[in-house]
Structures are given as structure tokens and as C-alpha cells.
Design a protein around this motif. Structure first.
Motif, mmCIF file in Angstrom:
data_model
loop_
_atom_site.group_PDB
_atom_site.id
_atom_site.type_symbol
_atom_site.label_atom_id
_atom_site.label_comp_id
_atom_site.label_asym_id
_atom_site.label_seq_id
_atom_site.Cartn_x
_atom_site.Cartn_y
_atom_site.Cartn_z
ATOM 1 N N TRP A 156 11.785 -3.183 -4.043
ATOM 2 C CA TRP A 156 11.363 -3.104 -4.968
ATOM 3 C C TRP A 156 12.598 -1.930 -5.972
ATOM 4 O O TRP A 156 13.296 -1.575 -5.295
ATOM 5 N N PRO A 157 12.507 -1.992 -6.691
ATOM 6 C CA PRO A 157 13.329 -1.386 -8.002
ATOM 7 C C PRO A 157 13.177 -0.040 -7.574
ATOM 8 O O PRO A 157 14.729 0.446 -7.446
ATOM 9 N N LYS B 29 12.796 -0.383 5.542
ATOM 10 C CA LYS B 29 11.338 0.418 3.945
ATOM 11 C C LYS B 29 10.778 -1.511 3.365
ATOM 12 O O LYS B 29 10.572 -0.900 2.245
ATOM 13 N N ALA B 30 12.036 -2.251 3.540
ATOM 14 C CA ALA B 30 11.776 -3.356 2.442
ATOM 15 C C ALA B 30 10.934 -4.811 2.882
ATOM 16 O O ALA B 30 11.257 -5.407 2.532
ATOM 17 N N THR B 31 10.967 -4.684 4.365
ATOM 18 C CA THR B 31 10.777 -5.986 4.563
ATOM 19 C C THR B 31 9.000 -5.869 4.706
ATOM 20 O O THR B 31 8.232 -5.270 4.945
ATOM 21 N N THR B 32 9.090 -7.533 4.716
ATOM 22 C CA THR B 32 7.401 -7.718 4.614
ATOM 23 C C THR B 32 7.061 -8.011 6.328
ATOM 24 O O THR B 32 8.110 -8.577 7.064
ATOM 25 N N ILE C 169 2.231 3.007 -7.899
ATOM 26 C CA ILE C 169 2.503 1.825 -9.273
ATOM 27 C C ILE C 169 3.247 2.995 -10.570
ATOM 28 O O ILE C 169 4.630 1.955 -10.931
ATOM 29 N N ASP C 170 3.262 3.858 -10.451
ATOM 30 C CA ASP C 170 4.106 4.634 -11.598
ATOM 31 C C ASP C 170 5.051 4.942 -11.210
ATOM 32 O O ASP C 170 6.441 5.262 -11.994
ATOM 33 N N ASP C 171 5.601 5.816 -10.054
ATOM 34 C CA ASP C 171 7.022 4.977 -9.395
ATOM 35 C C ASP C 171 7.755 3.968 -9.962
ATOM 36 O O ASP C 171 9.318 3.495 -10.246
ATOM 37 N N PHE C 172 6.677 2.812 -9.180
ATOM 38 C CA PHE C 172 7.793 1.520 -9.466
ATOM 39 C C PHE C 172 7.853 1.538 -11.324
ATOM 40 O O PHE C 172 9.135 0.968 -12.001
ATOM 41 N N ILE C 173 6.820 1.841 -12.746
ATOM 42 C CA ILE C 173 6.652 1.412 -13.510
ATOM 43 C C ILE C 173 8.381 2.816 -14.301
ATOM 44 O O ILE C 173 8.951 2.348 -14.982
ATOM 45 N N ALA D 251 1.238 -1.036 0.123
ATOM 46 C CA ALA D 251 -0.135 -0.222 0.114
ATOM 47 C C ALA D 251 1.062 1.539 0.179
ATOM 48 O O ALA D 251 0.115 2.161 0.066
ATOM 49 N N HIS D 252 1.652 1.253 0.091
ATOM 50 C CA HIS D 252 2.732 2.578 0.356
ATOM 51 C C HIS D 252 3.644 3.131 -0.592
ATOM 52 O O HIS D 252 4.551 4.173 -0.839
#
Ligand SMILES: C[S@@+](CC[C@H](N)C(=O)[O-])C[C@H]1O[C@@H](n2cnc3c(N)ncnc32)[C@H](O)[C@@H]1O
Length: 482
Positions: A295-296, A284-287, A25-29, A21-22
Motif C-alpha cells: 500500500w502507498p 508488513k505487506a504480506t497477505t 483509510i485516512d492514512d491511505f488517502i 484491518a490493520h
């Protein structure tokens, strides 16, 4: 931005179903379309980080530390003439002083670091081309036993060349489907890395076509392979041991679901260990489970997934198997061993070798000290280091002797200039400025790192580089890069 990067709509739709949620999707692309920062790892088997920094400074390379790996740096090469020259052709690469490795790919061995430091038997179950194997060997400081397995024969050759270049000496290579380890090497390993074959969704910044054939069906198919491999890894792990599972893909099908499978099969015997404190900022990347889902856009790297588990208890394996056939090596005769060691002392000032001298036909090998316990469990493609060939008057040393032990040699060491190194890598003899009175074999070094062997011959050194390692490349010289 790389407009050619292919990102299919149905992939994006799938990502939206599991993007945390945090994140946006545009940042990802956008991150997927940004070129990847170049990064390298210093090979501490050959050079210290301090020495490496000095060489990098002479070349005007700019280094930015990677927060999770003391030996890792993002690298910029501002010199105009270096822009189109591959890092793989630089002296620091060819000498084995560094490995060009994506920053996030350094994470899985770092997740195993603590466990490796206290243990002897490590398995890298899917290891070519060897970036993580060589990182593991460096973390082990070439001690203990590192079994590196690879299914593909062409990739096994690349792995073997990588380990020679990097001076890895504690490795046994095997060439199997990783599913055999649980049955043939039941509870043999203290630490296991399963850097699994995967759909590679996280690699799109490096490979614009990585998502060209993307489909959920292929995710599901690969996930089945991953589940078979992680089950094998579980059985091959000793109680008390540590397993790290990693992929360079993003989908939970190949990540969290594979971990769920492990826990559903063996939940009484194995538990996840959180990676949230692996390095400052890891949270920041921990599930929620304590895995790292990189994430990239999180650290401006490739996408990666890393999970760590501790095996707490044994679970019976009903399919145990035993290898048939005799072990083809025997210990090198003690009298001949003494003569050989005396020769190394006289020629190179080398007093000891870390391991056991073994003979197979006319070949002389050095096995890691602890190898005996696992040496006949499976058939290995290569074991330890080939030191040389035995003949009537002694031992003719092999290339690997130099790359693995040249650093410890005190005499008969010849630092090459870039021009000489160019000749060496191209298989030519090395011209000397003055006639030399030296005789016998000599260790050749570049950037302070041993790169191979030669033989003194008055005004030249005869090249002993094995043919399969001769390169048709032009080394980037100091003059060009400054
Ligand atoms: C992600 S890559 C490994 C990268 C490597 N760990 C590194 O850091 O350089 C996965 C590797 O697994 C190999 N592989 C695929 N299926 C396998 C299997 N069933 N058993 C063992 N290795 C396998 C592939 O050929 C590939 O080289």
C-alpha cells in the motif's frame, strides 16, 4: 500535499471493502496525496554501485538505500539549480549508469532474483518501457536469454531504446499479445515475469489523474486480460520454473483473484511461494497467501502487488502451435569471424564476445549463446545485438556494439567532458583540444560508461550516434549541479 490528486468517492468506498484491518483509510488517502520520493536503480551492467556513489557524492546527491534492492536508492538533490531539471537529462541517466525507477517497481525482478541466478531462459511478457527488463538483464549479468515482449508498437520502440542505453546484450524483443507464448513457446522458460497491464490504482502519487476514469467495470475487464496472460505464462513456464505476477494496482479483482484463477485452473501443478522473507520488513505487506500487497503508506512508495509461484508439474496444452517460415539468420563464416575478432583485438583490446556471430543479409549480429533452442519458436522483432554492417573490406561497427561491450574495451576509449557529451547527444562532432594521430573507431564514455561510437578525425571525433537517438536536450553538467 497535492490537492489536485483526483480520488473518486466510489473508489474510496471500494477500497474500504478490502483494506486490511490493520490499515487506516485516512492514512491511505493522505499517502495518495503525498508526492512520491524520487528513486533510481544503478545499472550494474555499466557501473558498480560504489562507483555510482562516488559520482553522486560529487553532485551532492543524497542517497538512501531501498531495503529490497541493493542497486536501488531514494534520491534527493538539494542543489537549488537542480530543482527543475529532469533526472532524465543528467549525465548519469544519459550514460545508462542509472534508471529512474519507482522503488516498489524494483520488487518483481527481486522476487525472481534467486530463480534467475540459476537459469538460462527468462521471459518478460509485458515489458515496455523496460525498467524491469533492464533490471532483469542486470541481475542476469547479460548471460542467458531474456525474451522481452510488448504489445504496443510505440512502446516497443521506447523499450528498444532503453535496452540500448542500458547496454543490455542478452535480449530478444518480440511484439505480440502475450497470450501466444503458452501455445508457441510451451515450457520454454525457467523464469517468467508477468508485470501485467492493469488499472494503475497504485500510481496516483505520480499521476494525479490516474483514477480519473476509474470504474469497477474496467477492473473486471482488465482482470480478464490478466487471466488470459497468466494462463499463457503458466504454459510457457518449464516444470520447476518460477513465475512472478505483478501489477501496480490495488484491487483484489486484478491481484488475488487472478492468482486464485491460476490456482483453480492448474492447482495440481503450481503453488505460491511466500514473499514474507524477501527483505527485512516484507511481512508488513504480506497477505495470508504469501503475496506482497504494497500500500502507498506501507513503505512510502507507489502501490504494488507481487505474487510468486513455483511450477511443480507439467500440464498438457491442447492448443500447441508451431511457427511457419524459415529463420532469416545464418552463422557468420568462420574465416570472416576470425578476421573480425582480430580487428576488435587490435582496435579495442577486446579478446572475446559472449555469444554467436550471425549474419542476416549485410547485417552482423551477436546472439546469446543459448539462443538456438528458442530462436525459431516465434518471429522476433530484434535479436541480440546488432554489431555492425558487413561490407567488402570488413565490418562497420554499430552504436550498440559500443554501449554493450565498450566497458570491456581496453584501448581506443575516449572519456568525454560534459560539454563534449552535450555535443555528442545533440548529434554534433566532438572537438578535441589537441590533434590526435589515432585512426578508426573510438568508444566514447561518460561517467565511466560507454555511450556510443565515434571516428577519429585529427582535431575532432566524428559523431556516429544513430539519428533516432539524437536528443534535443541539454545535459546537466557537473558545473551546474555542484
Ligand atoms: C505495467 S506495463 C509494463 C511495465 C514494464 N514491465 C516496466 O517495468 O517497464 C504493462 C505493459 O503491457 C503492455 N500490454 C498490454 N496488453 C498486453 C498484452 N495482451 N500482451 C503483452 N503486453 C501487453 C502494455 O502496452 C504495457 O506496456
Amino acid at each position: 500535499m497535492d490537492a489536485n490528486t483526483f480520488i473518486p468517492e466510489h473508489f474510496i468506498d471500494d477500497v474500504k471493502t478490502y483494506l486490511p484491518a490493520h490499515l487506516d483509510i485516512d492514512d491511505f488517502i493522505n499517502a495518495c496525496r503525498r508526492p512520491l520520493r524520487k528513486s533510481i536503480r544503478v545499472n550494474t551492467l555499466k557501473i558498480s554501485v560504489t562507483e555510482f556513489k562516488q559520482y553522486a557524492k560529487q553532485k551532492n546527491w543524497l542517497l538512501t538505500p531501498i531495503p529490497w534492492c541493493e542497486e536501488g536508492f531514494w534520491l534527493e538533490r538539494p542543489a537549488a539549480e537542480e530543482q527543475n531539471l529532469a533526472l532524465g537529462n543528467t549525465d548519469l541517466h544519459l550514460s545508462g549508469a542509472m534508471y529512474v525507477q519507482e522503488a516498489s517497481s524494483m520488487l518483481p525482478p527481486i522476487a525472481l532474483k534467486q530463480s534467475i541466478e540459476h537459469t538460462n531462459y527468462v521471459l518478460d511478457m509485458a515489458s515496455a518501457p523496460g525498467s524491469k527488463t533492464s533490471q532483469l538483464a542486470a541481475l542476469m549479468n547479460n548471460q542467458g536469454v531474456l525474451v522481452a515482449n510488448e504489445l504496443s508498437s510505440s512502446r516497443l520502440k521506447v523499450l528498444s531504446a532503453t535496452l540500448k542505453r542500458m547496454g543490455v546484450g542478452n535480449c530478444a524483443l518480440s511484439h505480440f499479445d502475450g497470450v501466444i507464448f503458452g501455445n508457441y513457446m510451451f515450457e520454454c522458460f525457467d523464469s517468467i515475469l508477468l508485470d501485467a497491464p492493469c488499472s494503475g490504482e497504485g500510481t496516483v502519487r505520480k499521476d494525479a489523474d490516474a483514477l480519473k476514469n476509474w470504474s469497477i467495470d474496467s477492473n473486471i475487464e482488465i482482470a480478464q486480460v490478466q487471466k488470459d496472460l497468466i494462463k499463457s505464462a503458466f504454459y510457457a513456464l518449464k516444470p520447476g520454473g518460477t513465475l512472478v505476477y505483478s501489477t501496480c494496482t490495488l484491487t483484489p479483482l486484478e491481484n488475488q483473484h487472478v492468482c486464485d484463477f491460476l490456482l483453480s485452473e492448474f492447482g495440481d501443478c503450481i503453488i505460491p511461494e511466500s514473499l514474507s522473507d524477501l527483505f527485512p520488513g516484507a511481512s508488513k505487506a504480506t497477505t495470508p497467501e504469501g503475496y506482497l500487497h504494497v500500500w502507498p503508506q506501507t513503505f512510502d512508495s507507489e502501490g504494488f502487488f507481487i505474487a510468486k509461484f513455483k511450477k511443480q508439474a507439467s500440464s498438457d496444452n491442447p492448443n500447441l502451435k508451431v511457427k511457419k517460415g524459415a529463420f532469416p539468420f545464418q552463422q557468420f563464416e568462420s574465416k570472416k569471424s576470425a578476421v573480425f575478432m582480430q580487428t576488435l583485438k587490435q582496435q579495442f583490446g577486446l579478446n572475446t564476445l559472449p555469444g554467436i556471430l550471425m549474419q542476416r543479409d549485410k547485417e552482423l549480429w551477436l546472439f546469446p549463446q543459448e539462443f538456438e533452442a528458442v530462436q525459431n519458436k516465434i518471429k522476433y522483432a530484434r535479436l541480440g545485438i546488432q554489431l555492425g554492417a558487413i561490407h567488402n573490406n570488413g565490418v562497420r561497427l554499430a552504436h550498440e556494439f559500443a554501449t554493450a561491450f565498450g566497458k570491456q574495451c581496453k584501448s581506443n576509449v575516449l572519456p568525454l567532458t560534459d560539454t563534449q557529451a552535450n555535443d555528442y547527444f545533440q548529434g554534433k562532432d566532438i572537438r578535441l583540444a589537441d590533434v590526435s594521430q589515432n585512426t578508426g573507431e573510438v568508444i566514447l564514455t561518460l561517467c565511466g560508461c560507454p555511450i556510443g561510437l565515434g571516428k577519429w578525425q585529427k582535431n575532432k571525433v566524428k559523431n556516429s550516434l544513430p539519428r533516432d537517438l539524437v536528443q534535443n536536450t541539454q545535459l546537466i553538467t557537473w558545473a551546474q549541479s555542484n
